[in-house]
Design an enzyme around this catalytic site. Structure first.
Site, short mmCIF file in Angstrom:
data_model
loop_
_atom_site.label_atom_id
_atom_site.label_comp_id
_atom_site.label_asym_id
_atom_site.label_seq_id
_atom_site.Cartn_x
_atom_site.Cartn_y
_atom_site.Cartn_z
N TYR A 100 -1.26 -0.98 10.52
CA TYR A 100 -1.45 -1.29 9.10
C TYR A 100 -0.30 -0.70 8.28
CZ TYR A 100 -3.61 -1.19 4.43
OH TYR A 100 -3.86 -1.35 3.08
N SER A 110 0.86 -1.19 0.00
CA SER A 110 0.00 0.00 0.00
C SER A 110 0.89 1.23 0.00
CB SER A 110 -0.87 0.01 1.26
OG SER A 110 -1.47 1.28 1.44
N LYS A 164 2.48 -2.76 6.05
CA LYS A 164 2.65 -2.61 4.61
C LYS A 164 4.08 -2.22 4.24
CE LYS A 164 -1.42 -3.93 3.29
NZ LYS A 164 -1.59 -5.13 2.48
#
Ligand SMILES: NC(=O)c1ccc[n+]([C@@H]2O[C@H](COP(=O)([O-])OP(=O)(O)OC[C@H]3O[C@@H](n4cnc5c(N)ncnc54)[C@H](OP(=O)(O)O)[C@@H]3O)[C@@H](O)[C@H]2O)c1
Length: 264
Positions: free
Chosen positions: A161, A148, A165
């Site tokens: 998160y 991401s 990533k």
């Protein structure tokens, strides 16, 4: 001379994790149209079956493997099930990922950390390991990790998160280096904002009118003035899964409508 048939996935066997909806589903459809046999895996069997039915409709040999990929013990079962049905694995897309809650760095607890890391990082690492062992015996393969733009530029209130990533980008680099001589190419796709359930969960708690307004306001701040569509990720995945990318390994394709550039 370059031949367009290098983009074909005819006769290849692919696994797409999180293939039941969103980006994974678009990639699974793309692989099906490019001629691959495709195993899709995620937790909810009904969503998998609905996606599989669409794929069968376009002539794809598809296998549904329900699994929770945040659980280490499920990973080898997925690989064994695919081998049992198709006999080989040429392509792995580590797409399943989640960010189930927002929390500041001061509020994040161990449970949230483990939930995200077990799927987004540990699951990607050990799925890659299990499949790469098969690919090594076969003489090569392709692994595509979906990271991401948050792995470049951390997003506030989704710290775990974002960290996961960034870690996925490094999983790609470490596997790519060690597996280059095994003819296994490992690459990352880094999507920006893409219209999926995960993306839309930002506004899910709002009344529809307010959600629409906030979404439109967000789009005004994007260089392209729009959120991307899952299909806009599929082409890059087909390239990275195909023979056209045989000298591409350890690389990243950012597909974000210039979002990252717009931050500077
Ligand atoms: N959408 C974006 O804007 C965006 C941007 C950058 C990166 N990404 C990345 O792109 C990937 C796909 O995201 P998306 O937006 O398509 O998300 P999505 O619509 O929420 O789809 C996620 C997929 O993963 C599956 N999944 C979730 N938890 C799982 C688990 N524990 N075990 C197995 N499967 C699981 C889901 O099915 P079940 O719930 O049935 O398990 C679903 O198939 C993710 O890695 C995400 O981080 C998305």
């Amino acid at each position: 001379m370059f031949d367009l048939s290098q983009f074909s996935l005819k006769g290849k066997v692919a696994i797409v994790t999180g293939g039941s909806r969103g980006i994974g589903q678009a990639i699974a459809y793309g692989f099906a149209k490019a001629g691959a046999k495709v195993a899709i895996t995620s937790r909810k069997v009904q969503d998998l079956e609905a996606t599989a039915s669409e794929m069968t409709g376009i002539g794809c040999d598809v296998l549904v493997v329900p699994a929770h990929l945040g659980k280490f013990e499920e990973i080898q079962r997925v690989v064994d099930t695919v081998l049992e049905k198709f006999g080989r694995i040429d392509i792995l897309v580590n797409n399943a990922g989640a960010s189930p809650a927002m929390a500041s760095v001061l509020e994040t607890d161990e449970r949230l950390w483990d939930t995200i890391m077990n799927l987004n990082l540990k699951g990607v690492y050990f799925m890659s390991q299990a499949v790469a062992r098969v690919m090594k015996k076969q003489g090569g393969g392709k692994i595509i990790n979906i990271a991401s733009i948050d792995g470049f530029n951390p997003e506030p209130f989704v710290s775990v998160y974002s960290i996961s990533k960034a870690g996925v980008r490094h999983i790609t680099r470490t596997f790519a280096m060690e597996l280059a001589r095994e003819n296994i190419q490992v690459n990352t796709i880094c999507p920006g904002p893409i219209s999926t359930k995960m993306m839309n969960s930002h506004w899910a708690h709002l009344p529809p009118d307010e959600a629409k307004k906030q979404k439109e306001e967000m789009c005004q701040h994007l260089p392209t003035c729009r959120i991307g569509e899952p299909d806009e990720i599929a082409g890059a995945a087909i390239y990275l899964a195909s023979e056209a990318s045989n000298y591409t390994t350890g690389a990243e394709i950012v597909i974000d409508g210039a979002f990252l550039l717009g931050l500077h």
